[in-house]
Design a protein around this motif. Sequence first.
Motif, mmCIF file in Angstrom:
data_model
loop_
_atom_site.group_PDB
_atom_site.id
_atom_site.type_symbol
_atom_site.label_atom_id
_atom_site.label_comp_id
_atom_site.label_asym_id
_atom_site.label_seq_id
_atom_site.Cartn_x
_atom_site.Cartn_y
_atom_site.Cartn_z
ATOM 1 N N ALA A 143 0.827 -1.213 0.000
ATOM 2 C CA ALA A 143 0.000 0.000 0.000
ATOM 3 C C ALA A 143 0.858 1.259 0.000
ATOM 4 N N GLY A 144 1.912 1.232 -0.807
ATOM 5 C CA GLY A 144 2.721 2.428 -1.003
ATOM 6 C C GLY A 144 3.818 2.663 0.013
ATOM 7 N N GLU A 145 3.983 1.768 0.982
ATOM 8 C CA GLU A 145 5.033 1.930 1.984
ATOM 9 C C GLU A 145 5.879 0.669 2.066
ATOM 10 N N GLY B 243 11.880 -8.034 10.435
ATOM 11 C CA GLY B 243 11.584 -6.936 9.521
ATOM 12 C C GLY B 243 10.572 -7.264 8.456
ATOM 13 N N ALA B 244 10.151 -8.524 8.347
ATOM 14 C CA ALA B 244 9.116 -8.924 7.395
ATOM 15 C C ALA B 244 7.743 -8.999 8.046
ATOM 16 N N ARG B 245 7.621 -8.485 9.279
ATOM 17 C CA ARG B 245 6.311 -8.394 9.954
ATOM 18 C C ARG B 245 5.942 -6.911 10.058
ATOM 19 N N PRO B 246 5.149 -6.402 9.118
ATOM 20 C CA PRO B 246 4.920 -4.956 9.049
ATOM 21 C C PRO B 246 3.785 -4.418 9.909
ATOM 22 N N LEU C 57 -0.212 -12.994 24.219
ATOM 23 C CA LEU C 57 -1.049 -12.989 23.028
ATOM 24 C C LEU C 57 -0.520 -12.018 21.980
ATOM 25 N N GLY C 58 -0.330 -12.540 20.770
ATOM 26 C CA GLY C 58 0.073 -11.716 19.647
ATOM 27 C C GLY C 58 -1.142 -11.144 18.934
ATOM 28 N N SER C 59 -1.073 -11.064 17.618
ATOM 29 C CA SER C 59 -2.172 -10.507 16.837
ATOM 30 C C SER C 59 -2.285 -11.262 15.521
ATOM 31 N N GLU C 60 -3.526 -11.490 15.104
ATOM 32 C CA GLU C 60 -3.755 -12.135 13.812
ATOM 33 C C GLU C 60 -3.276 -11.257 12.657
ATOM 34 N N LEU C 61 -3.191 -9.959 12.874
ATOM 35 C CA LEU C 61 -2.719 -9.055 11.822
ATOM 36 C C LEU C 61 -1.197 -9.009 11.730
ATOM 37 N N VAL D 245 -2.397 -10.531 1.033
ATOM 38 C CA VAL D 245 -3.026 -10.462 2.355
ATOM 39 C C VAL D 245 -2.594 -9.176 3.066
ATOM 40 N N ALA D 246 -1.312 -8.844 2.964
ATOM 41 C CA ALA D 246 -0.805 -7.638 3.617
ATOM 42 C C ALA D 246 -1.474 -6.382 3.066
#
Length: 231
Positions: free
Chosen positions: A28-30, A102-105, A198-202, A214-215
Amino acid sequence: MEAAAVVVAAGAGARLGGPIPKQFLEVAGEPILLRAVRPFLEHPRVGAVVVVLPPLDAARPPHFLAGLAIRIVAGGAERGDSVWNGLLATPEQAERVLIHDGARPFVTAPVIDRVLDAARRGGALAALPVTDTIKEVDTDGTVAATLERTRLWQAQTPQGFPRGEILAAYHRARQEGVAATDDAALYERYVGPVKVVLGSELNLKITRPLDLEVAAAVAAHLAGRVQFPPG
């Protein structure tokens, strides 16, 4: 200083394919890496951010990192070498260190807070409970066991540790030639237990081409342009 963050982005992203390392691709441009770094720069409990890049990129960092309050260091031959270089670059006064891929934005401030809180008492990592049935399989493709999924969690990052303890764990691992798929595994081996929060599904990791699609949907959702259905 309560915490420093090490964002590891020194890989080639070979599984994604293409000539550009995945952490430099845009969603998305970033750039993915910029999205991964920003939450730590903006977090009030993180006082320093170290970004680990491939050696050539560390020498000439991408333009989108210019002007950010970060320290850039070169990675090594393996992920563990890159993490080690990043850890050495963190300030000595940092009580704890967060290590993030660094691949988890899409890591969020609440996830960072939960890991930091748990890391006061030792190692901690963000994770999600496994929802699929998991099979243990022999080398010939035969199912050896069906694992009890109520005890299984899928590890994410960030992972957090007392700075001195994770440095000591990595030092011993390097001396003994021990590699691990994540930082918590080394902490478990050399220091002590690691707490899951707990992490996040996103908080997805971009690895394959489909992950980019998906990202893009996640980015649109976070920007308020798309609403995900409940549940």
